[in-house]
Design a protein around this motif. Structure first.
Motif, mmCIF file in Angstrom:
data_model
loop_
_atom_site.group_PDB
_atom_site.id
_atom_site.type_symbol
_atom_site.label_atom_id
_atom_site.label_comp_id
_atom_site.label_asym_id
_atom_site.label_seq_id
_atom_site.Cartn_x
_atom_site.Cartn_y
_atom_site.Cartn_z
ATOM 1 N N TYR A 4 0.828 -1.211 0.000
ATOM 2 C CA TYR A 4 0.000 0.000 0.000
ATOM 3 C C TYR A 4 0.858 1.254 0.000
ATOM 4 C CZ TYR A 4 -3.344 3.421 1.891
ATOM 5 O OH TYR A 4 -4.125 4.524 2.102
ATOM 6 N N ASP A 5 1.888 1.295 0.846
ATOM 7 C CA ASP A 5 2.727 2.484 0.993
ATOM 8 C C ASP A 5 3.767 2.640 -0.112
ATOM 9 O OD1 ASP A 5 1.464 3.357 3.361
ATOM 10 O OD2 ASP A 5 2.705 1.999 4.557
ATOM 11 N N ASP A 6 4.066 1.578 -0.832
ATOM 12 C CA ASP A 6 5.131 1.643 -1.849
ATOM 13 C C ASP A 6 4.610 2.014 -3.235
ATOM 14 O OD1 ASP A 6 6.953 0.948 0.095
ATOM 15 O OD2 ASP A 6 6.898 -1.196 -0.403
ATOM 16 N N ASP A 7 3.452 1.494 -3.623
ATOM 17 C CA ASP A 7 2.907 1.774 -4.960
ATOM 18 C C ASP A 7 1.392 1.680 -4.879
ATOM 19 O OD1 ASP A 7 2.105 1.872 -7.620
ATOM 20 O OD2 ASP A 7 3.738 0.581 -8.317
ATOM 21 N N PHE A 8 0.771 2.809 -4.553
ATOM 22 C CA PHE A 8 -0.669 2.830 -4.321
ATOM 23 C C PHE A 8 -1.449 2.334 -5.538
ATOM 24 C CE2 PHE A 8 -4.820 4.859 -4.532
ATOM 25 C CZ PHE A 8 -5.368 4.408 -3.347
ATOM 26 N N ALA A 9 -1.058 2.777 -6.733
ATOM 27 C CA ALA A 9 -1.791 2.390 -7.941
ATOM 28 C C ALA A 9 -1.747 0.875 -8.154
ATOM 29 C CB ALA A 9 -1.239 3.119 -9.162
ATOM 30 N N ALA A 16 -8.452 -4.699 -6.338
ATOM 31 C CA ALA A 16 -9.656 -4.806 -7.174
ATOM 32 C C ALA A 16 -9.710 -6.174 -7.858
ATOM 33 C CB ALA A 16 -9.678 -3.687 -8.211
ATOM 34 N N GLN A 17 -8.580 -6.628 -8.367
ATOM 35 C CA GLN A 17 -8.547 -7.928 -9.043
ATOM 36 C C GLN A 17 -8.850 -9.062 -8.063
ATOM 37 O OE1 GLN A 17 -8.281 -8.155 -12.414
ATOM 38 N NE2 GLN A 17 -8.972 -10.227 -11.985
ATOM 39 N N MET A 18 -8.265 -8.994 -6.856
ATOM 40 C CA MET A 18 -8.544 -10.031 -5.854
ATOM 41 C C MET A 18 -10.027 -10.020 -5.469
ATOM 42 S SD MET A 18 -5.261 -10.289 -3.294
ATOM 43 C CE MET A 18 -4.999 -8.556 -2.999
ATOM 44 N N LEU A 19 -10.592 -8.860 -5.360
ATOM 45 C CA LEU A 19 -12.013 -8.750 -5.024
ATOM 46 C C LEU A 19 -12.860 -9.379 -6.120
ATOM 47 C CD1 LEU A 19 -14.016 -7.649 -2.955
ATOM 48 C CD2 LEU A 19 -13.934 -5.460 -4.142
ATOM 49 N N ARG A 20 -12.543 -9.080 -7.372
ATOM 50 C CA ARG A 20 -13.281 -9.668 -8.506
ATOM 51 C C ARG A 20 -13.121 -11.188 -8.563
ATOM 52 N NH1 ARG A 20 -11.277 -4.942 -10.938
ATOM 53 N NH2 ARG A 20 -12.953 -3.496 -11.410
ATOM 54 N N ASN A 21 -11.961 -11.657 -8.167
ATOM 55 C CA ASN A 21 -11.682 -13.100 -8.202
ATOM 56 C C ASN A 21 -12.195 -13.835 -6.967
ATOM 57 O OD1 ASN A 21 -10.385 -12.736 -10.639
ATOM 58 N ND2 ASN A 21 -8.331 -12.692 -9.746
ATOM 59 N N GLY A 22 -12.790 -13.084 -6.024
ATOM 60 C CA GLY A 22 -13.313 -13.717 -4.823
ATOM 61 C C GLY A 22 -12.246 -14.099 -3.813
ATOM 62 N N GLN A 23 -11.058 -13.521 -3.912
ATOM 63 C CA GLN A 23 -9.958 -13.831 -2.998
ATOM 64 C C GLN A 23 -10.073 -12.924 -1.760
ATOM 65 O OE1 GLN A 23 -7.238 -13.070 -6.391
ATOM 66 N NE2 GLN A 23 -6.137 -14.868 -5.609
ATOM 67 N N LEU A 24 -11.159 -13.060 -1.053
ATOM 68 C CA LEU A 24 -11.485 -12.148 0.039
ATOM 69 C C LEU A 24 -10.509 -12.225 1.206
ATOM 70 C CD1 LEU A 24 -15.370 -12.532 0.016
ATOM 71 C CD2 LEU A 24 -13.926 -10.972 -1.303
ATOM 72 N N ALA A 25 -9.995 -13.382 1.478
ATOM 73 C CA ALA A 25 -9.091 -13.550 2.617
ATOM 74 C C ALA A 25 -7.776 -12.810 2.413
ATOM 75 C CB ALA A 25 -8.828 -15.036 2.854
ATOM 76 N N GLN A 26 -7.402 -12.575 1.167
ATOM 77 C CA GLN A 26 -6.121 -11.913 0.887
ATOM 78 C C GLN A 26 -6.229 -10.395 0.800
ATOM 79 O OE1 GLN A 26 -6.583 -14.549 -1.987
ATOM 80 N NE2 GLN A 26 -4.684 -15.715 -1.765
ATOM 81 N N LEU A 27 -7.439 -9.870 0.885
ATOM 82 C CA LEU A 27 -7.623 -8.419 0.758
ATOM 83 C C LEU A 27 -7.012 -7.669 1.935
ATOM 84 C CD1 LEU A 27 -11.318 -8.238 -0.490
ATOM 85 C CD2 LEU A 27 -9.255 -7.714 -1.804
ATOM 86 N N ASP A 28 -6.510 -6.509 1.650
ATOM 87 C CA ASP A 28 -5.952 -5.599 2.659
ATOM 88 C C ASP A 28 -7.116 -4.757 3.197
ATOM 89 O OD1 ASP A 28 -4.531 -3.754 4.149
ATOM 90 O OD2 ASP A 28 -3.245 -3.099 2.488
#
Length: 143
Positions: A4-9, A16-28
């Protein structure tokens, strides 16, 4: 994964990609929540800025009728249009229009702008107009 702090974009795109892929446990989730709250604050600030600008125009025009030119009228229409769009896109922002603290903050900003720009004194310390029934009404102008 990008930090998050190194490259926000890159972080945002990955989240967004993890959210679309349903990888909810890995979300920050902590940073995502902060960013969502920040977006809401920006929307409220945008409304306050537009409303303050509109109020400043109306106030200056009331106390300096010579300002009531075609450009003045166009500026008022543009501010009202911008406010309408903000309220249409985020209807919950309408709550601010009736919140005394928000209204006082916006009026204070408009008041300071007019005093600084014109040097006028004797202006009303509180907003004398209804934001919904008067200020945002399409053809209303102070008398």
């Amino acid at each position: 994964m990008s930090a998050y702090d190194d490259d926000f974009a890159a972080w945002a795109a990955e989240q967004a990609q993890m959210l679309r892929n349903g990888q909810l446990a890995q979300l920050d989730t902590g940073h995502i929540a902060e960013e969502l709250e920040s977006l809401a604050r920006r929307e409220r600030r945008a409304l306050a800025t537009c409303m303050s600008g509109l109020l400043a125009q109306l106030l200056a025009g009331q106390y300096q009728p010579e300002r009531q030119t075609a450009v003045w009228h166009a500026t008022i229409r543009a501010e009202r249009r911008e406010i309408r769009q903000l309220l249409e896109e985020s209807p919950s922002l309408t709550e601010n229009l009736s919140a005394p603290r928000w209204r006082d903050m916006v009026w204070s900003s408009a008041f300071a702008e007019v005093v600084e720009e014109t040097g006028l004194d004797g202006l009303p310390a509180t907003c004398p107009w209804s934001l919904v029934e008067e200020v945002l009404a399409e053809e209303w102008l102070p008398s």
